[in-house]
Write a protein that holds these residues in place. Structure first.
Motif, PDB file in Angstrom:
ATOM      1  N   LEU A 103       0.832  -1.206   0.000  1.00 50.79           N
ATOM      2  CA  LEU A 103       0.000   0.000   0.000  1.00 50.79           C
ATOM      3  C   LEU A 103       0.865   1.254   0.000  1.00 50.79           C
ATOM      4  N   VAL A 104       1.955   1.225   0.756  1.00 47.25           N
ATOM      5  CA  VAL A 104       2.876   2.367   0.773  1.00 47.25           C
ATOM      6  C   VAL A 104       3.505   2.564  -0.604  1.00 47.25           C
ATOM      7  N   GLN A 105       3.917   1.464  -1.226  1.00 49.34           N
ATOM      8  CA  GLN A 105       4.521   1.549  -2.559  1.00 49.34           C
ATOM      9  C   GLN A 105       3.514   2.041  -3.589  1.00 49.34           C
ATOM     10  N   ARG A 106       2.263   1.624  -3.442  1.00 44.51           N
ATOM     11  CA  ARG A 106       1.235   2.081  -4.388  1.00 44.51           C
ATOM     12  C   ARG A 106       1.041   3.585  -4.283  1.00 44.51           C
ATOM     13  N   SER A 107       1.072   4.120  -3.076  1.00 47.31           N
ATOM     14  CA  SER A 107       0.930   5.569  -2.887  1.00 47.31           C
ATOM     15  C   SER A 107       2.109   6.310  -3.513  1.00 47.31           C
ATOM     16  N   ILE A 210     -20.183   5.810   7.698  1.00 43.82           N
ATOM     17  CA  ILE A 210     -19.604   5.897   6.357  1.00 43.82           C
ATOM     18  C   ILE A 210     -18.115   5.614   6.446  1.00 43.82           C
ATOM     19  N   PRO A 211     -17.637   4.585   5.742  1.00 49.95           N
ATOM     20  CA  PRO A 211     -16.211   4.229   5.827  1.00 49.95           C
ATOM     21  C   PRO A 211     -15.336   5.209   5.069  1.00 49.95           C
ATOM     22  N   CYS A 212     -14.047   5.178   5.375  1.00 54.67           N
ATOM     23  CA  CYS A 212     -13.097   5.989   4.642  1.00 54.67           C
ATOM     24  C   CYS A 212     -11.769   5.243   4.577  1.00 54.67           C
ATOM     25  N   LEU A 213     -10.953   5.628   3.621  1.00 53.36           N
ATOM     26  CA  LEU A 213      -9.611   5.063   3.498  1.00 53.36           C
ATOM     27  C   LEU A 213      -8.652   6.129   4.021  1.00 53.36           C
ATOM     28  N   PRO A 214      -8.062   5.934   5.199  1.00 57.59           N
ATOM     29  CA  PRO A 214      -7.252   6.980   5.824  1.00 57.59           C
ATOM     30  C   PRO A 214      -5.903   7.159   5.138  1.00 57.59           C
ATOM     31  N   TYR A 215      -5.243   8.249   5.497  1.00 58.61           N
ATOM     32  CA  TYR A 215      -3.877   8.494   5.019  1.00 58.61           C
ATOM     33  C   TYR A 215      -2.978   7.514   5.766  1.00 58.61           C
ATOM     34  N   PHE A 216      -2.690   6.395   5.121  1.00 60.39           N
ATOM     35  CA  PHE A 216      -2.094   5.247   5.804  1.00 60.39           C
ATOM     36  C   PHE A 216      -0.671   5.522   6.277  1.00 60.39           C
ATOM     37  N   THR A 217       0.101   6.291   5.530  1.00 62.24           N
ATOM     38  CA  THR A 217       1.470   6.591   5.921  1.00 62.24           C
ATOM     39  C   THR A 217       1.513   7.318   7.258  1.00 62.24           C
TER      40      THR A 217
END
Length: 255
Positions: A103-107, A210-217
């Motif tokens: 996921l980090v690499q995809r970002s 309501i779900p969200c995709l957080p700023y994972f880094t």
């Protein structure tokens, strides 16, 4: 295009991506492959298309949806065991945190793809068009609460190679420029991304279901700070005990 379609179909039929989900969570996701495979609205027979042209082949919301599907796919695979002991930072343990690394690499790839797509435009008008499109895609990602994707695009737009395109930025339509400034507030790193954290907190309070995709880094940075700033064991009356408050803090963050 047939090869691309076959590859996407194969990936869509792969339900192993949901193994990290609990039995309860699986009820909310459709595990059967869809009958149609939308590829950014591309028509059959299109050949010799450049990668960056994908950003122009459909409306910003459709592209934002596709980016979110890809990122959410990886996000769903992440198991809680991948997020402990900073496994994603240690080479010998990265195999145990491969989805976090993915996921980090995809970002990172999204950021550089955005920057590259703009720089490949030789004419000022084309660069402005591409920059405008990237900002609108970021806005669409924010609308569907994919903050990881928003940050990925914003990071690409703040690279030095894009920042120095003064003439390109000056040609942005006023409404698009305002749109960018509004979203740039999320990217402000001051006070540990205070603006972003407050926006997420407000969103959760107003729309709890309501779900969200957080700023994972940023989540990974928080976990790193907790791990390095607190010992695993504490001394109490010359006895070493497990630092439960630290592990409870890590647990709440992962949860």
């Amino acid at each position: 295009m047939n090869a691309v379609a076959n590859l996407i179909q194969k990936e869509l039929e792969n339900t192993e991506r949901f193994l990290a989900l609990s039995a309860k969570d699986k009820e909310h996701f459709q595990l059967t492959a869809p009958t149609l495979i939308p590829i950014f609205g591309l028509q059959k027979g299109i050949q010799n298309i450049q990668p960056y042209e994908v950003l122009l082949c459909a409306d910003p919301f459709t592209i934002a949806e596709q980016i979110t599907i890809l990122e959410f796919d990886v996000y769903c695979r992440i198991a809680h065991t991948e997020l402990i002991n900073q496994r994603w930072t240690k080479e010998k343990y990265q195999v145990m945190a491969r989805n976090v690394s993915a996921l980090v690499q995809r970002s990172d790839k999204l950021s550089h793809f955005i920057a590259t797509s703009i720089l490949l435009q030789k004419k000022l008008k084309d660069r402005t068009t591409m920059l405008t499109r990237c900002i609108k895609i970021a806005r669409a990602l924010a609308d569907i609460r994919n903050y990881n994707g928003v940050m990925g695009i914003l990071m690409g737009l703040t690279l030095s190679s894009i920042n120095r395109l003064k003439h390109t930025w000056s040609k942005l339509p006023p409404k698009v420029e305002i749109l960018y400034k509004q979203m740039a507030v999320f990217q402000d790193p001051s006070n540990s991304f205070k603006n972003y954290r407050e926006a997420i907190k407000k969103m959760k309070e107003e729309e709890k279901n309501i779900p969200c995709l957080p700023y994972f880094t940023l989540n990974l940075s928080d976990l790193t700070f907790m791990d390095e700033g607190n010992p695993d064991l504490i001394d109490i009356e010359e006895t070493k005990l497990i630092n439960l408050p630290k592990h409870q803090l890590v647990y709440r963050t992962i949860k």
